[in-house]
Design an enzyme around this catalytic site. Structure first.
Site, PDB file in Angstrom:
ATOM      1  CE1 TYR A 185      35.963  40.156  29.887  1.00 21.39           C
ATOM      2  CE2 TYR A 185      34.228  39.400  31.350  1.00 21.39           C
ATOM      3  CZ  TYR A 185      34.620  40.110  30.236  1.00 21.39           C
ATOM      4  OH  TYR A 185      33.676  40.771  29.484  1.00 21.39           O
ATOM      5  CB  SER A 215      31.288  42.058  31.930  1.00 20.85           C
ATOM      6  OG  SER A 215      30.871  40.706  31.956  1.00 20.85           O
TER       7      SER A 215
END
Length: 256
Positions: free
Chosen positions: A160, A147
């Site tokens: 995350y 990501s």
């Protein structure tokens, strides 16, 4: 002449592929010729997705296995089943992930562990099980879906961000240990991708304006933007690429 990007005859397992980016990646790999194995934890949704793709590519090129990626026994059984019933796994895409939005001082330890387990430990568990089959064959492609949070941080998504940063180094460790045996392990770091799961962010005028102003490309990414790099890293065209994370973010991580 056969294209270096042709995946005909290859078997690809994509975790978290009953919808969203994972489904797009699986479809793209099938478009390139691969036989695909879908994965998810909801067997009903997974079977519906499998049936839809089987209508397009044929039952012999689309399989599905429902298992929890952090349950090592379940993963081992699924991998053995795929190898015996579908074929040797040539490509693994560790895509499954979850998000949790809450300030660090408020997030519970259970939610911290849930996000870390799904986004990081799952890639380790599935990656290790699949690599155990690839290593004796001296061939295999593992692609970890990272990501922009692999490099950047935003408030309220601490677990995350921590998981995706660690996933980059897991990719490097896999390379350090397995590249000599013929495996290529790389990552793809998508930016903000417009899917049904991010629709609420697209519909938020303030957040949407921030994305359009923050990314030099001045747009959201699409699932198709992620598919091309995945096919490249899954193919023989990337045989000397190892331990890298390719950012597919419209330039977001290179500007201030």
């Amino acid at each position: 002449m056969t294209s270096a990007f042709d995946l005909t005859g290859k078997v690809a397992l994509v975790t978290g592929s009953s919808r969203g980016i994972g489904l797009g990646i699986a479809t793209g790999l099938a478009d390139a010729g691969a036989t695909i194995v879908l994965n998810g934890v909801d067997p009903v949704r997974l079977e519906a997705t499998r049936a839809t793709l089987a209508d397009r590519f044929g039952d012999d090129r689309v399989a599905a296995r429902a298992f929890d990626i952090v349950d090592e026994d379940a993963v081992a059984r699924a991998v053995a089943s795929i190898e015996s019933e579908v074929g040797a796994i040539d490509i693994l895409v560790n895509n499954a992930g979850v998000q949790h939005r809450e300030p660090l001082v408020e997030v519970s330890l259970d939610n911290w562990r849930r996000v870390l387990d799904t986004n990081l430990t799952g890639a380790f568990v599935v990656g290790r099980q699949v690599a155990g089959r690839m290593l004796p064959r001296h061939a295999g492609k593992i692609i970890n879906i990272c990501s922009v949070q692999t490099d950047l941080a935003r408030p309220t998504i601490g677990p995350y961000t921590a998981a995706k940063g660690a996933l980059r180094n897991l990719t490097r460790v896999m390379t350090a240990e397995w590249a000599a045996e013929g495996l290529q392990i790389n990552g793809i770091a998508p930016g903000y991708i417009h899917t049904e799961m991010t629709q609420n962010l697209v519909d938020d005028d303030e957040f949407n304006s921030w994305i359009l102003g923050r990314a030099p490309a001045r747009r959201w990414g699409t699932v198709a933007d992620v598919v091309g790099p995945t096919v490249w890293l899954a193919s023989s065209a990337s045989d000397y690429v190892n331990g890298q994370v390719v950012f597919v973010d419209g330039g977001m991580t290179v500007v201030v």
